[in-house]
Scaffold this motif. Structure first.
Motif, mmCIF file in Angstrom:
data_model
loop_
_atom_site.group_PDB
_atom_site.id
_atom_site.type_symbol
_atom_site.label_atom_id
_atom_site.label_comp_id
_atom_site.label_asym_id
_atom_site.label_seq_id
_atom_site.Cartn_x
_atom_site.Cartn_y
_atom_site.Cartn_z
ATOM 1 N N LYS A 260 1.044 -25.861 49.248
ATOM 2 C CA LYS A 260 0.483 -24.899 48.307
ATOM 3 C C LYS A 260 1.540 -24.441 47.312
ATOM 4 C CE LYS A 260 -2.273 -20.680 48.118
ATOM 5 N NZ LYS A 260 -2.757 -21.024 46.828
ATOM 6 N N GLU A 261 2.773 -24.203 47.791
ATOM 7 C CA GLU A 261 3.862 -23.806 46.885
ATOM 8 C C GLU A 261 4.156 -24.901 45.873
ATOM 9 O OE1 GLU A 261 7.233 -22.806 49.246
ATOM 10 O OE2 GLU A 261 6.286 -21.041 50.146
ATOM 11 N N LYS A 262 4.199 -26.143 46.339
ATOM 12 C CA LYS A 262 4.469 -27.252 45.418
ATOM 13 C C LYS A 262 3.330 -27.433 44.438
ATOM 14 C CE LYS A 262 7.663 -29.682 48.363
ATOM 15 N NZ LYS A 262 8.071 -30.921 48.981
ATOM 16 N N TRP A 263 2.091 -27.253 44.888
ATOM 17 C CA TRP A 263 0.933 -27.382 44.000
ATOM 18 C C TRP A 263 0.939 -26.265 42.951
ATOM 19 C CZ3 TRP A 263 -2.187 -30.876 42.350
ATOM 20 C CH2 TRP A 263 -3.364 -30.535 41.696
ATOM 21 N N ASP A 264 1.367 -25.081 43.336
ATOM 22 C CA ASP A 264 1.428 -23.974 42.383
ATOM 23 C C ASP A 264 2.514 -24.188 41.330
ATOM 24 O OD1 ASP A 264 -0.653 -22.680 43.628
ATOM 25 O OD2 ASP A 264 0.655 -21.412 44.889
ATOM 26 N N LYS A 265 3.570 -24.926 41.659
ATOM 27 C CA LYS A 265 4.645 -25.202 40.702
ATOM 28 C C LYS A 265 4.248 -26.247 39.667
ATOM 29 C CE LYS A 265 8.467 -24.094 43.796
ATOM 30 N NZ LYS A 265 9.629 -24.645 44.515
ATOM 31 N N VAL A 266 3.199 -27.051 39.949
ATOM 32 C CA VAL A 266 2.778 -28.103 39.030
ATOM 33 C C VAL A 266 2.126 -27.458 37.808
ATOM 34 C CG1 VAL A 266 1.221 -30.062 38.753
ATOM 35 C CG2 VAL A 266 2.487 -29.785 40.870
ATOM 36 N N GLU A 267 2.557 -27.893 36.596
ATOM 37 C CA GLU A 267 2.016 -27.326 35.368
ATOM 38 C C GLU A 267 0.698 -27.973 34.965
ATOM 39 O OE1 GLU A 267 5.072 -27.633 32.455
ATOM 40 O OE2 GLU A 267 6.469 -26.395 33.602
ATOM 41 N N ASN A 268 0.651 -29.297 34.944
ATOM 42 C CA ASN A 268 -0.546 -30.023 34.528
ATOM 43 C C ASN A 268 -1.286 -30.531 35.760
ATOM 44 O OD1 ASN A 268 0.050 -29.665 31.817
ATOM 45 N ND2 ASN A 268 1.263 -31.549 31.723
ATOM 46 N N LYS A 269 -2.087 -29.682 36.336
ATOM 47 C CA LYS A 269 -2.805 -30.063 37.558
ATOM 48 C C LYS A 269 -3.853 -31.129 37.277
ATOM 49 C CE LYS A 269 -2.184 -25.732 40.052
ATOM 50 N NZ LYS A 269 -1.184 -25.100 39.265
ATOM 51 N N SER A 270 -4.480 -31.067 36.122
ATOM 52 C CA SER A 270 -5.511 -32.062 35.798
ATOM 53 C C SER A 270 -4.895 -33.448 35.654
ATOM 54 C CB SER A 270 -6.247 -31.668 34.520
ATOM 55 O OG SER A 270 -5.335 -31.609 33.437
ATOM 56 N N THR A 271 -3.692 -33.533 35.125
ATOM 57 C CA THR A 271 -3.014 -34.823 34.981
ATOM 58 C C THR A 271 -2.678 -35.401 36.349
ATOM 59 O OG1 THR A 271 -2.060 -34.038 32.911
ATOM 60 C CG2 THR A 271 -1.071 -35.987 33.894
ATOM 61 N N VAL A 272 -2.210 -34.552 37.257
ATOM 62 C CA VAL A 272 -1.868 -35.015 38.602
ATOM 63 C C VAL A 272 -3.116 -35.516 39.320
ATOM 64 C CG1 VAL A 272 -1.001 -34.287 40.856
ATOM 65 C CG2 VAL A 272 0.155 -33.548 38.786
ATOM 66 N N VAL A 273 -4.211 -34.782 39.194
ATOM 67 C CA VAL A 273 -5.476 -35.204 39.820
ATOM 68 C C VAL A 273 -5.957 -36.509 39.211
ATOM 69 C CG1 VAL A 273 -7.907 -34.587 40.109
ATOM 70 C CG2 VAL A 273 -6.133 -32.878 40.510
ATOM 71 N N LEU A 274 -5.834 -36.637 37.890
ATOM 72 C CA LEU A 274 -6.257 -37.860 37.213
ATOM 73 C C LEU A 274 -5.420 -39.057 37.663
ATOM 74 C CD1 LEU A 274 -8.209 -38.928 35.050
ATOM 75 C CD2 LEU A 274 -6.390 -38.548 33.381
ATOM 76 N N TYR A 275 -4.091 -38.880 37.740
ATOM 77 C CA TYR A 275 -3.230 -39.970 38.204
ATOM 78 C C TYR A 275 -3.510 -40.325 39.665
ATOM 79 C CZ TYR A 275 -0.279 -40.063 34.032
ATOM 80 O OH TYR A 275 0.200 -40.207 32.769
ATOM 81 N N GLY A 276 -3.711 -39.310 40.500
ATOM 82 C CA GLY A 276 -4.029 -39.571 41.913
ATOM 83 C C GLY A 276 -5.341 -40.318 42.065
ATOM 84 N N GLY A 277 -6.366 -39.893 41.326
ATOM 85 C CA GLY A 277 -7.656 -40.595 41.372
ATOM 86 C C GLY A 277 -7.541 -42.013 40.839
ATOM 87 N N GLY A 278 -6.748 -42.174 39.777
ATOM 88 C CA GLY A 278 -6.531 -43.518 39.231
ATOM 89 C C GLY A 278 -5.823 -44.422 40.219
ATOM 90 N N ALA A 279 -4.876 -43.869 40.976
ATOM 91 C CA ALA A 279 -4.158 -44.658 41.985
ATOM 92 C C ALA A 279 -5.100 -45.093 43.098
ATOM 93 C CB ALA A 279 -2.999 -43.860 42.550
ATOM 94 N N VAL A 280 -5.993 -44.183 43.534
ATOM 95 C CA VAL A 280 -6.955 -44.535 44.581
ATOM 96 C C VAL A 280 -7.893 -45.627 44.097
ATOM 97 C CG1 VAL A 280 -8.911 -43.647 45.915
ATOM 98 C CG2 VAL A 280 -6.811 -42.315 45.760
ATOM 99 N N VAL A 281 -8.381 -45.507 42.861
ATOM 100 C CA VAL A 281 -9.280 -46.523 42.296
ATOM 101 C C VAL A 281 -8.546 -47.853 42.145
ATOM 102 C CG1 VAL A 281 -10.574 -47.155 40.221
ATOM 103 C CG2 VAL A 281 -10.817 -44.874 41.186
ATOM 104 N N ALA A 282 -7.273 -47.824 41.728
ATOM 105 C CA ALA A 282 -6.504 -49.064 41.570
ATOM 106 C C ALA A 282 -6.312 -49.765 42.909
ATOM 107 C CB ALA A 282 -5.154 -48.766 40.931
ATOM 108 N N VAL A 283 -6.030 -49.010 43.967
ATOM 109 C CA VAL A 283 -5.882 -49.616 45.296
ATOM 110 C C VAL A 283 -7.207 -50.201 45.758
ATOM 111 C CG1 VAL A 283 -5.457 -49.070 47.732
ATOM 112 C CG2 VAL A 283 -3.904 -48.233 45.992
ATOM 113 N N TRP A 284 -8.295 -49.493 45.521
ATOM 114 C CA TRP A 284 -9.628 -49.983 45.914
ATOM 115 C C TRP A 284 -9.970 -51.275 45.170
ATOM 116 C CZ3 TRP A 284 -14.365 -49.461 42.931
ATOM 117 C CH2 TRP A 284 -15.497 -49.883 43.632
ATOM 118 N N LEU A 285 -9.732 -51.308 43.847
ATOM 119 C CA LEU A 285 -10.028 -52.517 43.067
ATOM 120 C C LEU A 285 -9.128 -53.680 43.477
ATOM 121 C CD1 LEU A 285 -10.663 -51.077 39.502
ATOM 122 C CD2 LEU A 285 -12.323 -52.096 41.059
ATOM 123 N N SER A 286 -7.871 -53.391 43.755
ATOM 124 C CA SER A 286 -6.977 -54.478 44.163
ATOM 125 C C SER A 286 -7.387 -55.045 45.522
ATOM 126 C CB SER A 286 -5.527 -54.015 44.190
ATOM 127 O OG SER A 286 -5.356 -53.024 45.173
#
Length: 164
Positions: free
Chosen positions: A81-107
């Motif tokens: 929670k502390e590390k998540w609160d320090k993140v400035e662009n939360k939407s970017t992190v969520v977008l990159y994480g979702g993109g990584a999951v989709v990339a692993v699924w497609l691969s």
């Protein structure tokens, strides 16, 4: 001659080999391989283990933890929670994480599709072996090329970290 005996309840087929000649006539062994030497019954695995003293044998098997490694779930969640609160662009992190999951699924879908083609997996294995051989020859075999690889890796690490 071989006769097959099958059991209808378990659907298992067993082959029974029947020799053509009586065993008394078959005294000569015709084999391409030389016969194995007789097994020495005095030396076995259990007796070779008994040759090691008991204190040394148990010291080889014992492992000890150097420090306590208990993980508290509450502490883990508070750290996250502390590390998540320090993140400035939360939407970017969520977008990159979702993109990584989709990339692993497609691969994984792509790998399964390639694996279903009859000769393609073996060709890909040959390509991988060839590239591995080239990489070893190019970067790992000679000392100067190992130094070059180390400098390339350090340059890449500094570029990723943003130091450069």
């Amino acid at each position: 001659m071989a006769a097959a005996v099958s059991s209808s309840s378990t659907m298992v087929a067993t082959a029974v080999l029947i020799p053509r000649f009586p065993t008394a006539i078959r005294t000569a062994r015709c084999s391409v391989l030389p016969p194995l030497p007789p097994r020495d019954s005095t030396v076995s695995f259990s007796s070779s283990v008994k040759l090691i003293p008991e204190s040394k044998r148990f010291s080889l098997l014992q492992t000890k933890a150097s420090e306590e490694t208990s993980v508290d779930a509450g502490e883990l969640f508070t750290d996250l929670k502390e590390k998540w609160d320090k993140v400035e662009n939360k939407s970017t992190v969520v977008l990159y994480g979702g993109g990584a999951v989709v990339a692993v699924w497609l691969s994984s879908i792509l790998v399964v599709a390639i694996n279903s083609v009859p000769l393609l997996p073996k060709i890909m294995e040959l390509v991988g072996l060839g590239y591995t051989g080239w990489f070893v020859y190019r970067y790992l075999l000679f000392k100067s090329s190992r130094k070059e690889l180390a400098t390339d890796i350090e340059a890449l690490k500094s570029k990723i970290a943003g130091i450069e």
